[in-house]
Design an enzyme around this catalytic site. Structure first.
Site, mmCIF file in Angstrom:
data_model
loop_
_atom_site.group_PDB
_atom_site.id
_atom_site.type_symbol
_atom_site.label_atom_id
_atom_site.label_comp_id
_atom_site.label_asym_id
_atom_site.label_seq_id
_atom_site.Cartn_x
_atom_site.Cartn_y
_atom_site.Cartn_z
ATOM 1 N N GLY A 146 4.504 5.282 -17.758
ATOM 2 C CA GLY A 146 3.974 4.984 -16.432
ATOM 3 C C GLY A 146 3.337 3.625 -16.239
ATOM 4 C CB SER A 147 2.258 1.911 -13.697
ATOM 5 O OG SER A 147 1.961 2.877 -12.699
ATOM 6 N N GLY A 273 -1.214 -3.554 -6.306
ATOM 7 C CA GLY A 273 -0.036 -3.168 -7.072
ATOM 8 C C GLY A 273 -0.415 -2.510 -8.385
ATOM 9 C CG ASP A 314 5.277 4.031 -11.931
ATOM 10 O OD1 ASP A 314 6.262 4.324 -11.220
ATOM 11 O OD2 ASP A 314 4.099 4.168 -11.555
ATOM 12 C CG HIS A 446 14.771 20.590 22.929
ATOM 13 N ND1 HIS A 446 14.254 19.326 23.100
ATOM 14 C CD2 HIS A 446 14.261 21.364 23.927
ATOM 15 C CE1 HIS A 446 13.465 19.326 24.171
ATOM 16 N NE2 HIS A 446 13.449 20.548 24.700
HETATM 17 P P1 FAD Z 1 2.948 8.346 -14.770
HETATM 18 O O1 FAD Z 1 2.849 9.349 -13.712
HETATM 19 O O2 FAD Z 1 2.021 7.174 -14.738
HETATM 20 O O3 FAD Z 1 2.740 9.123 -16.140
HETATM 21 C C1 FAD Z 1 2.654 8.485 -17.355
HETATM 22 C C2 FAD Z 1 1.933 9.384 -18.340
HETATM 23 O O4 FAD Z 1 2.085 8.859 -19.648
HETATM 24 C C3 FAD Z 1 0.430 9.475 -18.094
HETATM 25 O O5 FAD Z 1 0.031 10.812 -18.036
HETATM 26 C C4 FAD Z 1 -0.184 8.785 -19.318
HETATM 27 O O6 FAD Z 1 -1.422 9.332 -19.708
HETATM 28 C C5 FAD Z 1 0.886 9.031 -20.364
HETATM 29 N N1 FAD Z 1 0.880 8.077 -21.465
HETATM 30 C C6 FAD Z 1 0.856 6.727 -21.397
HETATM 31 N N2 FAD Z 1 0.938 6.196 -22.634
HETATM 32 C C7 FAD Z 1 1.019 7.242 -23.505
HETATM 33 C C8 FAD Z 1 1.149 7.338 -24.910
HETATM 34 N N3 FAD Z 1 1.237 6.257 -25.697
HETATM 35 N N4 FAD Z 1 1.177 8.566 -25.461
HETATM 36 C C9 FAD Z 1 1.109 9.687 -24.680
HETATM 37 N N5 FAD Z 1 1.007 9.642 -23.350
HETATM 38 C C10 FAD Z 1 0.979 8.436 -22.770
HETATM 39 N N6 FAD Z 1 4.499 7.894 -5.569
HETATM 40 C C11 FAD Z 1 5.213 8.595 -4.667
HETATM 41 O O7 FAD Z 1 6.435 8.704 -4.805
HETATM 42 N N7 FAD Z 1 4.613 9.205 -3.606
HETATM 43 C C12 FAD Z 1 3.283 9.123 -3.391
HETATM 44 O O8 FAD Z 1 2.768 9.680 -2.422
HETATM 45 C C13 FAD Z 1 2.505 8.381 -4.309
HETATM 46 N N8 FAD Z 1 1.179 8.285 -4.145
HETATM 47 C C14 FAD Z 1 0.437 7.582 -5.067
HETATM 48 C C15 FAD Z 1 -0.927 7.476 -4.859
HETATM 49 C C16 FAD Z 1 -1.705 6.768 -5.752
HETATM 50 C C17 FAD Z 1 -3.197 6.658 -5.504
HETATM 51 C C18 FAD Z 1 -1.107 6.192 -6.904
HETATM 52 C C19 FAD Z 1 -1.950 5.457 -7.916
HETATM 53 C C20 FAD Z 1 0.250 6.283 -7.117
HETATM 54 C C21 FAD Z 1 1.042 6.980 -6.187
HETATM 55 N N9 FAD Z 1 2.427 7.092 -6.335
HETATM 56 C C22 FAD Z 1 3.158 7.775 -5.415
HETATM 57 C C23 FAD Z 1 3.122 6.484 -7.469
HETATM 58 C C24 FAD Z 1 3.417 7.555 -8.545
HETATM 59 O O9 FAD Z 1 2.200 8.152 -8.944
HETATM 60 C C25 FAD Z 1 4.112 6.927 -9.727
HETATM 61 O O10 FAD Z 1 5.257 6.237 -9.304
HETATM 62 C C26 FAD Z 1 4.538 8.010 -10.726
HETATM 63 O O11 FAD Z 1 3.420 8.726 -11.182
HETATM 64 C C27 FAD Z 1 5.279 7.388 -11.913
HETATM 65 O O12 FAD Z 1 5.636 8.396 -12.787
HETATM 66 P P2 FAD Z 1 5.842 8.140 -14.345
HETATM 67 O O13 FAD Z 1 6.264 9.441 -14.919
HETATM 68 O O14 FAD Z 1 6.698 6.959 -14.552
HETATM 69 O O15 FAD Z 1 4.390 7.732 -14.910
HETATM 70 P P1 NAD Z 2 1.812 -2.261 -3.158
HETATM 71 O O1 NAD Z 2 2.736 -3.125 -3.873
HETATM 72 O O2 NAD Z 2 2.306 -1.222 -2.240
HETATM 73 O O3 NAD Z 2 0.801 -3.133 -2.284
HETATM 74 C C1 NAD Z 2 0.061 -4.173 -2.841
HETATM 75 C C2 NAD Z 2 -0.280 -5.123 -1.712
HETATM 76 O O4 NAD Z 2 -1.207 -6.053 -2.200
HETATM 77 C C3 NAD Z 2 0.951 -5.904 -1.228
HETATM 78 O O5 NAD Z 2 1.014 -5.830 0.164
HETATM 79 C C4 NAD Z 2 0.677 -7.306 -1.727
HETATM 80 O O6 NAD Z 2 1.225 -8.308 -0.904
HETATM 81 C C5 NAD Z 2 -0.847 -7.327 -1.715
HETATM 82 N N1 NAD Z 2 -1.440 -8.314 -2.604
HETATM 83 C C6 NAD Z 2 -1.012 -8.696 -3.839
HETATM 84 N N2 NAD Z 2 -1.834 -9.643 -4.329
HETATM 85 C C7 NAD Z 2 -2.795 -9.853 -3.394
HETATM 86 C C8 NAD Z 2 -3.913 -10.716 -3.310
HETATM 87 N N3 NAD Z 2 -4.200 -11.565 -4.286
HETATM 88 N N4 NAD Z 2 -4.693 -10.677 -2.205
HETATM 89 C C9 NAD Z 2 -4.393 -9.822 -1.179
HETATM 90 N N5 NAD Z 2 -3.321 -8.994 -1.207
HETATM 91 C C10 NAD Z 2 -2.549 -8.999 -2.300
HETATM 92 O O7 NAD Z 2 0.854 -1.647 -4.295
HETATM 93 P P2 NAD Z 2 -0.272 -0.531 -4.218
HETATM 94 O O8 NAD Z 2 -0.580 -0.182 -2.815
HETATM 95 O O9 NAD Z 2 -1.355 -0.989 -5.114
HETATM 96 O O10 NAD Z 2 0.464 0.691 -4.877
HETATM 97 C C11 NAD Z 2 0.959 0.598 -6.234
HETATM 98 C C12 NAD Z 2 2.238 1.352 -6.417
HETATM 99 O O11 NAD Z 2 2.012 2.737 -6.249
HETATM 100 C C13 NAD Z 2 3.268 0.925 -5.417
HETATM 101 O O12 NAD Z 2 4.374 0.425 -6.105
HETATM 102 C C14 NAD Z 2 3.630 2.132 -4.652
HETATM 103 O O13 NAD Z 2 5.014 2.303 -4.558
HETATM 104 C C15 NAD Z 2 3.017 3.282 -5.431
HETATM 105 N N6 NAD Z 2 2.421 4.187 -4.433
HETATM 106 C C16 NAD Z 2 3.276 4.870 -3.630
HETATM 107 C C17 NAD Z 2 2.770 5.678 -2.632
HETATM 108 C C18 NAD Z 2 3.720 6.413 -1.747
HETATM 109 O O14 NAD Z 2 4.879 6.525 -2.095
HETATM 110 N N7 NAD Z 2 3.283 6.914 -0.612
HETATM 111 C C19 NAD Z 2 1.410 5.791 -2.447
HETATM 112 C C20 NAD Z 2 0.572 5.065 -3.265
HETATM 113 C C21 NAD Z 2 1.107 4.272 -4.265
#
Ligand code: FAD
Ligand code: NAD
Length: 467
Positions: A146-147, A273, A314, A446
């Protein structure tokens, strides 16, 4: 030493889905998660908790602003119990992560809690928090780690008042003034949670529009709606410092003309981001390549440069979305099992869960222009729908972009009530390479919001019925 066909490192939506699909395909599978709960960012501190708070705050806003119009009167004063709201969110998270435990058991997947790291390309070490460690052998490994939130080099995240999304899901009080750095998905979703609960919210965005990666028409419409909701939005602002002084947070930025702007708040959410997370994996021991962004490099089969090691979600290139990670989890599992799956990345929808919701799939108008594609456009305003008026959700529009020659739908961009669910119709249509006329001729129930999709498709040919 235990031996597996596949070991998945990381239990987010990428990792746990990959593990389930591997098990379904008859592969002996293990999953390693460094935290005590499964589900990754998405279930613990991402998609699910943010949507739980969006829903709670939406109910509150409706009660404050709209109940009266519906003829529902509340005697006395409405109050927010933030502690209870956060506790409900946590209950939703706990129930959801518990569901993943159940799915692992059901599919006979061995779950290890500890930090996974490579000993070499076929051996993974699991370091448990109690100091113990275990080694397992695996024919294949899927990295799904992930991230984590990105930061700007000059910002010190104290995680109390200068916070990331993780802390924003756990606040003890409603901010008086929340300064949001980054007008992307997280900033706008969590900004809207606290705006509804009574905070003043100022968004500071570096680019010349919010949600800059989506179609510009959506940015324009969302800006209009959020300003109506009293958001302060500063685009083309370059943040240069964030300082904490007691309970105050001071953000300094340069505007488009180079003038310094000072914004004072009591909380600052840094949402600029996220970045790939590979810490502790010891990629070098297996000889796995990563790039300058810290992402693990993969080919079109999600294979790293070490053929039995895959990476998904991610931690690799592409959109950071849970459903993209899930598709890649399924694909990696099927490739390991010898199948030939495929993902059309163009058809992965993107959604912002503000209200009105924003949803998009396919090409934006800017991309079509850049690629020199000759296209037609049809758009339909939500306010023209009977369903919208009935529920007082009249903001927004749906825009359909279709090839000028063949009429094939190339992109659908919408902002409005329930757009997050409606975008699925566009994905299905585009998967089957429908023309706008195909959809325009389909019966839509509708009164529903989906009638706006049909109308926007009719509008591509200049024959919308209700505008
Ligand atoms: P992750 O979900 O990040 O999972 C990675 C896992 O790996 C974690 O549990 C971590 O602890 C584990 N890990 C890392 N390194 C190790 C290691 N060495 N050993 C064992 N475990 C490890 N996306 C959407 O599509 N819709 C949304 O509405 C949405 N809302 C979001 C809201 C927020 C506030 C945030 C922060 C993100 C949101 N996202 C959303 C993005 C979404 O959460 C991520 O894209 C998604 O979780 C990525 O999935 P992943 O499986 O790649 O990684
Ligand atoms: P994002 O990439 O959506 O938005 C980051 C924003 O910050 C961009 O608009 C960018 O131009 C701006 N930015 C970058 N550097 C900046 C600076 N120095 N000053 C001011 N603005 C700046 O990233 P996020 O909102 O942090 O979300 C992270 C990831 O999580 C995204 O990739 C998103 O896809 C995922 N996420 C998805 C959902 C969803 O699917 N509904 C919800 C939450 C998060």
């Amino acid at each position: 030493m235990k031996s597996y066909d596949v070991t998945v490192i990381g239990s987010g939506p990428g990792g746990y889905v990959a593990a389930i699909r591997c098990a379904q395909l008859g592969l002996k599978t293990a999953i390693i998660e460094k935290y005590n709960t499964l589900g990754g960012t998405c279930l613990n501190v991402g998609c699910i908790p943010s949507k739980a708070l969006l829903d709670s705050s939406h109910h509150y806003e409706d009660a404050v602003k709209h109940f009266d119009t519906h003829g529902i009167e509340i005697p006395g004063e409405l109050k927010i119990n933030l502690e209870k709201m956060i506790a409900r969110k946590q209950a939703v998270v706990d129930q959801t992560t518990g569901g993943i435990d159940f799915l692992m058991k059901k599919n006979k997947i061995d779950v290890y809690h500890g930090l996974g790291s490579f000993k070499d390309a076929t051996h993974v070490l699991i370091n448990m928090s109690d100091g113990n460690s275990e080694e397992i052998e695996s024919k294949n490994v899927i990295i799904a780690t992930g991230s984590k939130p990105a930061n700007l080099p000059f910002i010190k995240l104290d995680k109390e008042r200068v916070i990331t999304s993780t802390e924003a899901l756990e606040l003890k009080e409603v901010p008086k003034h929340l300064v949001v750095i980054g007008g992307g998905v997280i900033g706008l979703e969590l900004g809207q949670v606290y705006k509804r609960l009574g905070a003043e919210v100022t968004v500071v965005e570096y680019m010349d529009r919010i949600i800059p990666t989506m179609d510009a028409g959506l940015s324009k419409e969302l800006t209009k709606v959020l300003k109506k909701q009293k958001f302060k939005i500063n685009v083309s602002h370059k943040v240069k410092s964030v300082q904490r002084k007691g309970k105050e947070v001071i953000v300094l930025a340069d505007d488009k003309k180079g003038n310094e702007v000072e914004i004072k708040g009591d909380y600052c959410l840094v949402s600029v981001g996220r970045q790939a997370y590979t810490q502790g994996l010891d990629l070098e021991s297996a000889g796995i390549n990563s790039n300058e962004k810290g992402q693990i490099e993969v080919n079109e089969k999600l294979q790293t440069n070490i053929p039995n090691i895959y990476a998904i979600g991610d931690v690799v290139r592409g959109a950071m979305l849970a459903h993209k990670a899930e598709e890649e989890g399924t694909m990696a599992a099927e490739i390991i099992a010898g199948q030939k799956p495929h993902i059309d990345y163009n058809l992965i929808p993107g959604v912002v869960y503000t209200w009105p919701e924003v949803a998009s799939v396919g090409k934006t108008e800017e991309q079509l222009k850049e690629q020199g594609v000759n296209y037609k456009s049809g758009s339909f305003p939500m306010r023209a729908l009977g369903r919208s008026r009935a529920s007082m959700d009249t903001d927004g529009l749906i825009k359909v972009l279709a090839d000028a020659g063949t009429d094939e739908i190339l992109g659908v961009h919408m902002i409005g009530a329930r757009a997050a669910d409606m975008i699925a119709e566009a994905v299905v249509a585009m998967e089957f390479r429908a023309s706008s006329e195909d959809v325009a001729r389909m019966s839509h129930a509708h009164p529903t919001f989906t009638e706006a999709i049909k109308e926007a498709c009719l509008a591509v040919d200049g024959r919308a019925l209700h505008t």
